[in-house]
Design an enzyme around this catalytic site. Sequence first.
Site, PDB file in Angstrom:
ATOM      1  CG  ASP A  56      -1.733   1.386   1.467  1.00 60.33           C
ATOM      2  OD1 ASP A  56      -2.621   1.227   0.287  1.00 60.33           O
ATOM      3  OD2 ASP A  56      -1.496   1.840   2.259  1.00 60.33           O
TER       4      ASP A  56
ATOM      5  CD  GLU B 247      -2.445   2.248  -3.598  1.00 57.88           C
ATOM      6  OE1 GLU B 247      -3.433   2.575  -3.895  1.00 57.88           O
ATOM      7  OE2 GLU B 247      -1.513   2.484  -2.640  1.00 57.88           O
TER       8      GLU B 247
HETATM    9  C1  GLC Z   1      -4.060   3.709  -0.499  1.00 56.54           C
HETATM   10  C2  GLC Z   1      -5.496   2.957  -0.251  1.00 56.54           C
HETATM   11  C3  GLC Z   1      -6.135   4.199   0.331  1.00 56.54           C
HETATM   12  C4  GLC Z   1      -5.816   4.614   1.747  1.00 56.54           C
HETATM   13  C5  GLC Z   1      -4.278   5.072   1.317  1.00 56.54           C
HETATM   14  C6  GLC Z   1      -3.657   5.178   2.763  1.00 56.54           C
HETATM   15  O1  GLC Z   1      -4.083   4.116  -1.246  1.00 56.54           O
HETATM   16  O2  GLC Z   1      -5.948   2.402  -1.226  1.00 56.54           O
HETATM   17  O3  GLC Z   1      -7.554   3.657   0.611  1.00 56.54           O
HETATM   18  O4  GLC Z   1      -6.397   5.755   2.057  1.00 56.54           O
HETATM   19  O5  GLC Z   1      -3.454   3.980   0.855  1.00 56.54           O
HETATM   20  O6  GLC Z   1      -3.095   4.216   3.341  1.00 56.54           O
END
Ligand code: GLC
Length: 645
Positions: A282, A324
């Site tokens: 993430d 991500e």
């Molecule tokens: C990623 C997640 C999102 C979250 C962010 C912070 O982008 O997809 O939902 O707010 O990380 O953890």
Amino acid sequence: MNQAHLHQIIALEKQDPAKPNEFEKFFELRLSTNLTIIKDLFFSLYPEESHTAAFKKLLHHQLPTLFKERPAPLKLLDLSRSKQRDWYQSEQLVGMQLYVDHFSKDLKGLENKLGYFEKLGVNFLHLMPITPRPKGENDGGYAVNSYHEVDKRFGTKDDLLKLTEKMRDKNMFLMLDFVANHTSNEFPWAKKAMAGDERYQEYYHIYSDRTIPDVFEKTLPEIFPLTSPGNFTFNPEMQKWVMTVFNQYQWDLNYSNPEVFIAMLGNLLKLANLGVDVVRLDALAFMWKKLDTLSQNLPGAHTLIALFRMCLQVIAPGVVFLAEAIVAPNEIIKYFGTGPLKGNECEIAYNATLMALLWDAIATKKTMLIYKNLQDLPKKNEEASWINYLRCHDDIGLGFNDRYINEVGWDAKHHRKFLLDYYCQNIEWSPAKGEMFMYNPKTGDGRITGSCASLLGLEKALEQNDAAKINQAINKIIMMHGIILSYGGIPLIYAGDEIGALNDYSYLKDIDKKEDSRWVNRPYQDWEIIAHLDSRKTYQSRIFFGLRQLIRLRKHNPVFADRNNLVLYDGHNPHVFIYERTSDKNKGVLVLCNFSESPQSIAEITLDSYGSIANTKDLISGRAITFVDGTLELKPYQLFWLSKA
Ligand code: GLC
């Protein structure tokens, strides 16, 4: 050749099937194969002069201890995955992303729903965070109090272990998040830091006055400018400033401290040991910070991720990384690794570029911008793959380059405004019903939220009780899914979209959620509707069975495995998107989609120039295609998957 290739060669040479008493030997082999890279990466982040002790700790303590902790069934799986290195590129994988509580109440409930996934053809699940989090605001669980415990609301760790075991038996795959950039402010390290423990204050970016935060603020952008402006939060207990790039309760970890890396590697492995096949890294673009920069996509972040990758590969080679990184297209591709690290960073990344461009094409009814962007992207390396998706729990950011918008003859600023207006109910004629997310009046920037079906016009069409518009929205939903199912990579359907779930406005009544319009597209699964999918002719059943058919077709065609076998074709029609999933056996599939609400034609001669289309049939309708006056007609929002009969 990347490191995974080397491990494959080694694994294939050895006995088959591998025996438990050989696990250690393979661990040693993997360690010696990756050792030089691990050492170089480690010392490039943490200078050798002062960090030899930390390196020894990693090598002599952390790696062997974590390997010992890995359960035997997973060690066995690791070995078979090493042999079949490209398992995540298979056409057999079809994914779904879901919130456990919204989908099935808890993990036990989810176990009972495995049959539903099988019915649709889904065999890869991304469960949104199930780890403990603060009460009240917690960013949908992305503020973590632990990396490997299960929050009570979802059940117990045993429930999860039972579920993952059952999933393995059924040859299903699991993806969970590793929220590597930050912990919650209730995480044990944060609590110790707050209590004044200086060792743990070093785990975060903590400053006693505003001098350094003020310098950072000059270049750091704001992620949630409306709900969490700025990048630092004053903590009254410590009387100090903490870096909080996302929300104020999410504390950014300080990876320039090697202890943090070593401890987080432990957390990563504990998470993987729950039976995770793909770890979603993430917000990984944010993991390395540097004054006077945006502190996103920095070389240090890439080194750090590669270091995680190389260590994880030694301990648990069967587990792969999803990046991500919802960042600029040219930056996304770098998370597959570049230069000497090519293929040694993340195996999979979100195809956020394609996602945003598809929404652009829906609004403009034109495909030029898709071609412009995609044609200019460097080809990904052969070990890399995408997650292709339309919607997820987050907003849609218009993350493509202004230059390309201008090059197709549009004004970038106006174009972006048009997209926000189109999707966020500022244009009367637009069928879309979405909401604005984080609109910044100073810059005019904003992002879009809303469910797939509502953004594609189904909600409005139902309100108007307009059968033709309902039909059109369904066709759009199926066509858009037909793209992610055929594009190359793992298609990830967002739970609810397979039955055309509409926006869920209930979040507006929840004080902890009402400021965050991403909750509009985090619906509860409607099992009442699902119970009648077979017996009733509803729009939900049309969508469900439409997608099921496409999933089946995908799984029957190895050409859909991601072998970097995608070629874009220009159909000389600005409303149509054409690509081929090529095959050296002359068994490629030509995909055509019409983004316009009027019929469009493609000249036979154009299609022929991409290879003979004689004896071609459309896999979806099962019929041979016919040309009238030398042209093939595509109905509004029609999708063709053409293959040799
Ligand atoms: C990623 C997640 C999102 C979250 C962010 C912070 O982008 O997809 O939902 O707010 O990380 O953890």
